[in-house]
Write a protein that holds these residues in place. Structure first.
Motif, PDB file in Angstrom:
ATOM      1  N   VAL A 159       0.843  -1.192   0.000  1.00 39.45           N
ATOM      2  CA  VAL A 159       0.000   0.000   0.000  1.00 39.45           C
ATOM      3  C   VAL A 159       0.882   1.248   0.000  1.00 39.45           C
ATOM      4  CG1 VAL A 159      -1.908  -1.159   1.168  1.00 39.45           C
ATOM      5  CG2 VAL A 159      -0.194   0.085   2.519  1.00 39.45           C
ATOM      6  N   ALA A 160       0.352   2.316  -0.590  1.00 34.28           N
ATOM      7  CA  ALA A 160       1.050   3.604  -0.603  1.00 34.28           C
ATOM      8  C   ALA A 160       0.052   4.690  -0.234  1.00 34.28           C
ATOM      9  CB  ALA A 160       1.652   3.875  -1.975  1.00 34.28           C
ATOM     10  N   LEU A 161       0.411   5.483   0.773  1.00 31.85           N
ATOM     11  CA  LEU A 161      -0.420   6.595   1.220  1.00 31.85           C
ATOM     12  C   LEU A 161       0.391   7.855   1.001  1.00 31.85           C
ATOM     13  CD1 LEU A 161      -1.521   4.929   4.575  1.00 31.85           C
ATOM     14  CD2 LEU A 161      -2.637   4.750   2.360  1.00 31.85           C
ATOM     15  N   LEU A 162       0.006   8.654   0.020  1.00 33.49           N
ATOM     16  CA  LEU A 162       0.831   9.760  -0.452  1.00 33.49           C
ATOM     17  C   LEU A 162       0.097  11.085  -0.296  1.00 33.49           C
ATOM     18  CD1 LEU A 162       2.037   8.035  -3.748  1.00 33.49           C
ATOM     19  CD2 LEU A 162       3.130   7.981  -1.493  1.00 33.49           C
ATOM     20  N   ASN A 163       0.704  11.970   0.476  1.00 36.89           N
ATOM     21  CA  ASN A 163       0.114  13.280   0.736  1.00 36.89           C
ATOM     22  C   ASN A 163      -1.290  13.137   1.318  1.00 36.89           C
ATOM     23  OD1 ASN A 163      -0.005  16.104   0.861  1.00 36.89           O
ATOM     24  ND2 ASN A 163      -0.928  16.246  -1.182  1.00 36.89           N
ATOM     25  N   VAL A 164      -1.341  12.472   2.453  1.00 39.50           N
ATOM     26  CA  VAL A 164      -2.614  12.213   3.139  1.00 39.50           C
ATOM     27  C   VAL A 164      -2.607  12.909   4.493  1.00 39.50           C
ATOM     28  CG1 VAL A 164      -4.097  10.434   4.128  1.00 39.50           C
ATOM     29  CG2 VAL A 164      -2.942  10.012   1.943  1.00 39.50           C
ATOM     30  N   HIS A 165      -3.731  13.496   4.862  1.00 38.43           N
ATOM     31  CA  HIS A 165      -3.863  14.210   6.130  1.00 38.43           C
ATOM     32  C   HIS A 165      -4.847  13.471   7.030  1.00 38.43           C
ATOM     33  CE1 HIS A 165      -3.840  17.611   8.908  1.00 38.43           C
ATOM     34  NE2 HIS A 165      -5.158  17.516   8.955  1.00 38.43           N
ATOM     35  N   VAL A 166      -4.449  13.250   8.286  1.00 35.20           N
ATOM     36  CA  VAL A 166      -5.286  12.565   9.278  1.00 35.20           C
ATOM     37  C   VAL A 166      -5.477  13.485  10.468  1.00 35.20           C
ATOM     38  CG1 VAL A 166      -5.418  10.619  10.889  1.00 35.20           C
ATOM     39  CG2 VAL A 166      -4.542  10.257   8.574  1.00 35.20           C
TER      40      VAL A 166
END
Length: 223
Positions: free
Chosen positions: A187-194
């Motif tokens: 999986v790749a999470l790119l430029n994600v805000h939590v």
């Protein structure tokens, strides 16, 4: 009309006037029910579409929700958790934004199944309890597999009701009553805000409750 398949034959206007070579392309149709449209996908996630446990679905094409009106009304605590197998088929789902009254998640709640070979882009979700961009909550005693999923330029915000567990991929994995097993790979999470209004925020998963989470090959660019 060409070997690179860049000029499709138009049966309405194209005619054969001289010798010509036509090229044909075939591809294997995935197993399961095809999702052709934004309505097909929304109806599946909102509970409008009924199916048996373990039913297989696949995306037939990219789905851009730019002009789609996403009604958050069905996404409440009464929505039954999903148990499907979703094959993204290498396609992209993009431009979804909505705020709900329960878990934030494209798949709000899941009790078994798998999601794979999928890209999510420009997905922005808000919820009152737990939240994840792909899955809001994995239920007690569930086995869920996620692989070959990419999330780009997206965000999730939840926890306003004081319930912990906000993550870029999955918000909360339940296991207090019966241990869950979640497998995540490639999986790749790119430029994600939590963003969590309480505690238990994570770049991949917000909160794991007495359960087993296995992660292999993950790229995480999350703030």
């Amino acid at each position: 009309k060409d070997a690179a398949f860049t000029q499709p034959w138009n049966f309405d206007i194209d005619v054969v006037e001289t010798d010509i070579t036509l090229y044909a392309q075939w591809w294997q149709i995935p197993e399961g029910t095809a999702i052709f449209s934004q309505d097909d996908f929304y109806n599946l996630l909102s509970g409008e579409t009924t199916y048996e446990v373990g039913a297989k679905f696949y995306l037939r094409n990219d789905l851009d929700f730019q002009d789609f009106v996403w009604d958050p009304t069905p996404f409440t605590e009464t929505l039954q958790p999903h148990t499907f197998i979703l094959n993204g088929n290498g396609k992209t789902i993009s431009n979804i934004s909505f705020a709900g009254t329960a878990q934030a998640g494209l798949i709000q709640r899941m009790a078994s199944g798998s999601i794979y070979d999928l890209t999510l882009e420009n997905i922005h979700l808000e919820g009152q309890t737990q939240g994840g961009i792909l899955i809001g909550r994995v239920f007690n005693g569930s086995t869920v597999d996620i692989h070959d999923v990419t999330i780009i330029n997206s965000s999730v915000s939840a926890g306003k009701a004081g319930t912990s567990g906000v993550g870029a991929l999955i918000g909360h994995i339940q296991g207090q009553n019966d241990k869950s097993t979640v497998n995540v790979s490639n999986v790749a999470l790119l430029n994600v805000h939590v963003e969590s209004a309480v505690n238990s925020a994570g770049g991949l998963v917000g909160d794991v409750e007495s359960s087993k989470l296995t992660v292999t090959d993950a790229i995480i660019d999350v703030i």
